[in-house]
Every structure is written in structure tokens, then in C-alpha cells.
Motif scaffolding. Sequence first.
Motif, PDB file in Angstrom:
ATOM      1  N   ILE A   1      39.575  38.860  49.101  1.00  0.00           N
ATOM      2  CA  ILE A   1      40.146  38.489  49.776  1.00  0.00           C
ATOM      3  C   ILE A   1      41.784  37.459  49.772  1.00  0.00           C
ATOM      4  O   ILE A   1      41.861  36.587  49.826  1.00  0.00           O
ATOM      5  CB  ILE A   1      39.759  36.874  50.398  1.00  0.00           C
ATOM      6  N   GLY A   2      42.259  38.153  48.502  1.00  0.00           N
ATOM      7  CA  GLY A   2      43.101  37.934  47.382  1.00  0.00           C
ATOM      8  C   GLY A   2      43.828  35.999  47.331  1.00  0.00           C
ATOM      9  O   GLY A   2      44.570  35.843  47.135  1.00  0.00           O
ATOM     10  N   SER A   3      42.609  35.636  46.982  1.00  0.00           N
ATOM     11  CA  SER A   3      42.285  34.068  46.206  1.00  0.00           C
ATOM     12  C   SER A   3      43.510  34.327  45.117  1.00  0.00           C
ATOM     13  O   SER A   3      43.987  33.359  44.831  1.00  0.00           O
ATOM     14  CB  SER A   3      40.941  33.869  46.034  1.00  0.00           C
TER      15      SER A   3
ATOM     16  N   ALA B   1      49.763  43.758  49.871  1.00  0.00           N
ATOM     17  CA  ALA B   1      48.868  43.615  50.519  1.00  0.00           C
ATOM     18  C   ALA B   1      47.838  42.380  50.273  1.00  0.00           C
ATOM     19  O   ALA B   1      46.522  42.100  50.832  1.00  0.00           O
ATOM     20  CB  ALA B   1      47.572  44.952  50.953  1.00  0.00           C
ATOM     21  N   MET B   2      48.180  42.001  49.087  1.00  0.00           N
ATOM     22  CA  MET B   2      47.656  40.647  48.479  1.00  0.00           C
ATOM     23  C   MET B   2      45.834  40.905  48.089  1.00  0.00           C
ATOM     24  O   MET B   2      45.375  40.461  47.615  1.00  0.00           O
ATOM     25  CB  MET B   2      47.733  39.422  49.545  1.00  0.00           C
ATOM     26  N   GLN B   3      45.970  42.607  47.708  1.00  0.00           N
ATOM     27  CA  GLN B   3      43.977  42.519  47.426  1.00  0.00           C
ATOM     28  C   GLN B   3      44.729  42.952  45.909  1.00  0.00           C
ATOM     29  O   GLN B   3      45.959  43.619  45.275  1.00  0.00           O
ATOM     30  CB  GLN B   3      44.125  44.309  47.622  1.00  0.00           C
TER      31      GLN B   3
ATOM     32  N   ARG C   1      34.253  49.565  32.406  1.00  0.00           N
ATOM     33  CA  ARG C   1      34.803  50.015  33.961  1.00  0.00           C
ATOM     34  C   ARG C   1      34.709  48.499  34.724  1.00  0.00           C
ATOM     35  O   ARG C   1      33.646  47.875  35.360  1.00  0.00           O
ATOM     36  CB  ARG C   1      33.884  51.007  34.614  1.00  0.00           C
ATOM     37  N   VAL C   2      36.230  48.120  35.412  1.00  0.00           N
ATOM     38  CA  VAL C   2      35.885  47.501  36.078  1.00  0.00           C
ATOM     39  C   VAL C   2      36.562  47.537  37.590  1.00  0.00           C
ATOM     40  O   VAL C   2      37.296  48.345  37.855  1.00  0.00           O
ATOM     41  CB  VAL C   2      36.801  46.071  35.584  1.00  0.00           C
ATOM     42  N   GLU C   3      35.885  47.053  38.571  1.00  0.00           N
ATOM     43  CA  GLU C   3      36.375  48.116  40.224  1.00  0.00           C
ATOM     44  C   GLU C   3      36.301  46.322  40.850  1.00  0.00           C
ATOM     45  O   GLU C   3      35.732  45.457  40.558  1.00  0.00           O
ATOM     46  CB  GLU C   3      35.258  48.384  40.625  1.00  0.00           C
ATOM     47  N   VAL C   4      37.081  46.290  41.569  1.00  0.00           N
ATOM     48  CA  VAL C   4      37.351  44.905  42.576  1.00  0.00           C
ATOM     49  C   VAL C   4      36.792  45.551  44.000  1.00  0.00           C
ATOM     50  O   VAL C   4      37.865  47.391  44.615  1.00  0.00           O
ATOM     51  CB  VAL C   4      38.723  44.883  42.475  1.00  0.00           C
ATOM     52  N   ASP C   5      36.048  45.708  44.596  1.00  0.00           N
ATOM     53  CA  ASP C   5      35.694  45.429  46.160  1.00  0.00           C
ATOM     54  C   ASP C   5      36.870  45.330  47.355  1.00  0.00           C
ATOM     55  O   ASP C   5      36.431  44.187  47.197  1.00  0.00           O
ATOM     56  CB  ASP C   5      34.579  45.381  46.830  1.00  0.00           C
ATOM     57  N   ARG C   6      37.647  45.797  48.081  1.00  0.00           N
ATOM     58  CA  ARG C   6      38.665  45.900  48.609  1.00  0.00           C
ATOM     59  C   ARG C   6      38.193  45.159  49.978  1.00  0.00           C
ATOM     60  O   ARG C   6      38.745  44.403  50.618  1.00  0.00           O
ATOM     61  CB  ARG C   6      39.926  47.208  48.602  1.00  0.00           C
TER      62      ARG C   6
END
Length: 77
Positions: free
Chosen positions: A15-17, A33-35, A6-11
Motif C-alpha cells: 500500500i506504499g506506507s 507508483a509508491m510501491q 531472497r527478498v520479495e514484495v507482493d505488489r
Amino acid sequence: MGDRWRVEVDRSLCIGSAQCTHVAPAGFRLDSAMQSHPTEPEMDAGEEILEAAEGCPVEAIMIALVGSGEVVFPPEE
């Protein structure tokens, strides 16, 4: 059959790198939003996904084993 993650990204941290999208283009995408977002909430375990999480400059990516919830990344301190 191999492990599933399970993969999650903490918005709030992302920083949208786009580092993750370069390392694992099949696993991550950026929204308007570059997220970053995982392309699927659950995916087969893979080196590219782990490398993307390890390379995130703000450690916004969390990986856990599906089923047990055992954290794969970030490592527990």
C-alpha cells in the motif's frame, strides 16, 4: 560468510506506507507508483530487513534463504 536472503514484495498487497524504507533504507525503495521494491533481490541477512518485513502493515514482504528456499518471514502458521 553469513546467510543470504531472497527478498520479495507482493505488489498486489503493498500500500506504499514506506514503513520498510524508513526501517531499512538500504534494503527498500519506493517506485513512482509508491510501491516498495527491495534494492537487490538477494541481500545479506540483517536485522533491519527482518524488522521491515515484520513492521509492514499488510505483510507484503517475504524473505527466504537463498539456496534452500526456507521461509524466514512470514512465519508459517
